[in-house]
Design a protein around this motif. Structure first.
Motif, PDB file in Angstrom:
ATOM      1  N   CYS A  13       0.866  -1.171   0.000  1.00  0.00           N
ATOM      2  CA  CYS A  13       0.000   0.000   0.000  1.00  0.00           C
ATOM      3  C   CYS A  13       0.909   1.228   0.000  1.00  0.00           C
ATOM      4  CB  CYS A  13      -0.862  -0.043   1.253  1.00  0.00           C
ATOM      5  SG  CYS A  13      -1.845   1.428   1.591  1.00  0.00           S
ATOM      6  N   VAL A  14       0.601   2.203  -0.851  1.00  0.00           N
ATOM      7  CA  VAL A  14       1.436   3.401  -0.915  1.00  0.00           C
ATOM      8  C   VAL A  14       0.582   4.651  -0.784  1.00  0.00           C
ATOM      9  CG1 VAL A  14       3.207   2.267  -2.280  1.00  0.00           C
ATOM     10  CG2 VAL A  14       1.379   3.491  -3.428  1.00  0.00           C
ATOM     11  N   LYS A  15       1.156   5.655  -0.187  1.00  0.00           N
ATOM     12  CA  LYS A  15       0.510   6.974  -0.060  1.00  0.00           C
ATOM     13  C   LYS A  15       1.030   7.849  -1.187  1.00  0.00           C
ATOM     14  CE  LYS A  15       0.650  11.080   2.963  1.00  0.00           C
ATOM     15  NZ  LYS A  15       1.772  11.763   2.294  1.00  0.00           N
ATOM     16  N   GLY A  16       0.085   8.247  -2.023  1.00  0.00           N
ATOM     17  CA  GLY A  16       0.455   9.079  -3.155  1.00  0.00           C
ATOM     18  C   GLY A  16       0.381   8.299  -4.450  1.00  0.00           C
ATOM     19  N   PHE A  17      -0.108   8.903  -5.473  1.00  0.00           N
ATOM     20  CA  PHE A  17      -0.175   8.305  -6.803  1.00  0.00           C
ATOM     21  C   PHE A  17      -0.211   9.430  -7.821  1.00  0.00           C
ATOM     22  CE2 PHE A  17      -0.969   5.166  -9.919  1.00  0.00           C
ATOM     23  CZ  PHE A  17      -1.818   5.754 -10.842  1.00  0.00           C
ATOM     24  N   PRO A  18       0.579   9.365  -8.904  1.00  0.00           N
ATOM     25  CA  PRO A  18       1.450   8.264  -9.305  1.00  0.00           C
ATOM     26  C   PRO A  18       2.826   8.250  -8.645  1.00  0.00           C
ATOM     27  CG  PRO A  18       1.493   9.966 -10.960  1.00  0.00           C
ATOM     28  CD  PRO A  18       0.499  10.419  -9.934  1.00  0.00           C
ATOM     29  N   ARG A  19       3.128   9.213  -7.836  1.00  0.00           N
ATOM     30  CA  ARG A  19       4.370   9.150  -7.062  1.00  0.00           C
ATOM     31  C   ARG A  19       3.996   9.006  -5.594  1.00  0.00           C
ATOM     32  NH1 ARG A  19       7.401  14.273  -9.585  1.00  0.00           N
ATOM     33  NH2 ARG A  19       5.279  15.061  -9.362  1.00  0.00           N
ATOM     34  N   TYR A  20       4.754   8.184  -4.880  1.00  0.00           N
ATOM     35  CA  TYR A  20       4.410   7.947  -3.481  1.00  0.00           C
ATOM     36  C   TYR A  20       5.550   8.402  -2.589  1.00  0.00           C
ATOM     37  CZ  TYR A  20       7.473   3.811  -3.308  1.00  0.00           C
ATOM     38  OH  TYR A  20       8.546   2.973  -3.327  1.00  0.00           O
ATOM     39  N   ASP A  21       5.198   8.672  -1.318  1.00  0.00           N
ATOM     40  CA  ASP A  21       6.238   9.036  -0.366  1.00  0.00           C
ATOM     41  C   ASP A  21       6.325   8.073   0.814  1.00  0.00           C
ATOM     42  OD1 ASP A  21       4.377  11.931   1.008  1.00  0.00           O
ATOM     43  OD2 ASP A  21       3.832   9.829   0.755  1.00  0.00           O
ATOM     44  N   TYR A  22       5.314   7.251   1.021  1.00  0.00           N
ATOM     45  CA  TYR A  22       5.362   6.230   2.064  1.00  0.00           C
ATOM     46  C   TYR A  22       4.759   4.940   1.520  1.00  0.00           C
ATOM     47  CZ  TYR A  22       6.267   9.896   5.503  1.00  0.00           C
ATOM     48  OH  TYR A  22       6.822  10.938   6.224  1.00  0.00           O
ATOM     49  N   ARG A  23       5.259   3.837   2.053  1.00  0.00           N
ATOM     50  CA  ARG A  23       4.645   2.566   1.736  1.00  0.00           C
ATOM     51  C   ARG A  23       4.598   1.709   2.983  1.00  0.00           C
ATOM     52  NH1 ARG A  23       8.992  -0.715  -2.081  1.00  0.00           N
ATOM     53  NH2 ARG A  23      10.244  -1.581  -0.389  1.00  0.00           N
ATOM     54  N   GLY A  24       3.704   0.714   2.973  1.00  0.00           N
ATOM     55  CA  GLY A  24       3.575  -0.176   4.106  1.00  0.00           C
ATOM     56  C   GLY A  24       4.624  -1.267   4.084  1.00  0.00           C
ATOM     57  N   GLN A  25       4.461  -2.234   4.967  1.00  0.00           N
ATOM     58  CA  GLN A  25       5.450  -3.315   5.075  1.00  0.00           C
ATOM     59  C   GLN A  25       5.207  -4.425   4.063  1.00  0.00           C
ATOM     60  OE1 GLN A  25       2.722  -3.188   6.872  1.00  0.00           O
ATOM     61  NE2 GLN A  25       1.960  -5.298   6.855  1.00  0.00           N
ATOM     62  N   GLY A  26       4.051  -4.420   3.444  1.00  0.00           N
ATOM     63  CA  GLY A  26       3.749  -5.383   2.395  1.00  0.00           C
ATOM     64  C   GLY A  26       3.028  -6.615   2.898  1.00  0.00           C
ATOM     65  N   THR A  27       2.295  -7.253   1.998  1.00  0.00           N
ATOM     66  CA  THR A  27       1.636  -8.514   2.292  1.00  0.00           C
ATOM     67  C   THR A  27       1.856  -9.445   1.104  1.00  0.00           C
ATOM     68  OG1 THR A  27      -0.462  -9.532   3.001  1.00  0.00           O
ATOM     69  CG2 THR A  27      -0.623  -7.741   1.394  1.00  0.00           C
ATOM     70  N   GLN A  28       2.211 -10.688   1.414  1.00  0.00           N
ATOM     71  CA  GLN A  28       2.556 -11.646   0.359  1.00  0.00           C
ATOM     72  C   GLN A  28       1.289 -12.229  -0.258  1.00  0.00           C
ATOM     73  OE1 GLN A  28       5.742 -12.787  -0.832  1.00  0.00           O
ATOM     74  NE2 GLN A  28       4.431 -13.761  -2.379  1.00  0.00           N
ATOM     75  N   VAL A  29       1.246 -12.223  -1.573  1.00  0.00           N
ATOM     76  CA  VAL A  29       0.190 -12.899  -2.325  1.00  0.00           C
ATOM     77  C   VAL A  29       0.862 -13.969  -3.178  1.00  0.00           C
ATOM     78  CG1 VAL A  29      -1.534 -12.655  -4.156  1.00  0.00           C
ATOM     79  CG2 VAL A  29      -1.349 -10.910  -2.362  1.00  0.00           C
ATOM     80  N   THR A  30       0.436 -15.207  -2.981  1.00  0.00           N
ATOM     81  CA  THR A  30       0.984 -16.331  -3.738  1.00  0.00           C
ATOM     82  C   THR A  30      -0.157 -17.046  -4.447  1.00  0.00           C
ATOM     83  OG1 THR A  30       2.770 -16.618  -2.131  1.00  0.00           O
ATOM     84  CG2 THR A  30       2.328 -18.455  -3.636  1.00  0.00           C
ATOM     85  N   VAL A  31      -0.035 -17.130  -5.762  1.00  0.00           N
ATOM     86  CA  VAL A  31      -1.060 -17.801  -6.568  1.00  0.00           C
ATOM     87  C   VAL A  31      -0.445 -19.070  -7.132  1.00  0.00           C
ATOM     88  CG1 VAL A  31      -2.711 -17.577  -8.448  1.00  0.00           C
ATOM     89  CG2 VAL A  31      -1.999 -15.545  -7.155  1.00  0.00           C
ATOM     90  N   SER A  32      -0.903 -20.199  -6.643  1.00  0.00           N
ATOM     91  CA  SER A  32      -0.305 -21.473  -7.023  1.00  0.00           C
ATOM     92  C   SER A  32      -1.285 -22.600  -6.771  1.00  0.00           C
ATOM     93  CB  SER A  32       0.980 -21.706  -6.222  1.00  0.00           C
ATOM     94  OG  SER A  32       1.513 -22.982  -6.497  1.00  0.00           O
ATOM     95  N   SER A  33      -1.173 -23.626  -7.616  1.00  0.00           N
ATOM     96  CA  SER A  33      -2.004 -24.809  -7.401  1.00  0.00           C
ATOM     97  C   SER A  33      -1.232 -25.857  -6.612  1.00  0.00           C
ATOM     98  CB  SER A  33      -2.460 -25.376  -8.742  1.00  0.00           C
ATOM     99  OG  SER A  33      -1.340 -25.633  -9.584  1.00  0.00           O
TER     100      SER A  33
END
Length: 114
Positions: free
Chosen positions: A94-114
């Protein structure tokens, strides 16, 4: 500024996930917000953005599958992801600001797999 993502996980191809980003420390309604993703060894890639009045933006590869939204009362950003593909596997930020950002979160992993 704090941006805290949640909602990632492991899902099969064709499945769905909903990411949330709880924002605090700034006036959420004033800012465009966005989602970006990163895979190991590659740079950060924009996925979607939303302006403060609600106009969305998507990269071509997710158009028709992902929906970005925001709730100013809850100061929360969302990304509904449907029809997930293995190539969507990444850490989503998640980022604050678009199309340029100044902060972002720590992230969350998304894995798409069978």
């Amino acid at each position: 500024v704090q941006l805290v993502e949640s909602g990632g996980g492991l899902v099969q191809p064709g499945g769905s996930l909903r990411l949330s980003c709880a924002a605090s420390g700034f006036t959420f309604s004033y800012y465009a917000m966005g989602w970006a993703r990163q895979v190991p060894g590659k740079g950060l890639e924009w996925v979607s953005g939303i302006y403060n009045e609600g106009t969305p933006y998507y990269i071509d590869s997710v158009k028709g599958r992902f929906t970005i939204s925001r709730d100013s009362a809850k100061t929360t950003l969302y990304l509904q992801m449907n029809g997930l593909k293995p190539e969507d596997t990444a850490v989503y930020y998640c980022v604050k600001g678009f199309p340029r950002y100044d902060y972002r979160g720590q992230g969350t992993q998304v894995t798409v797999s069978s």
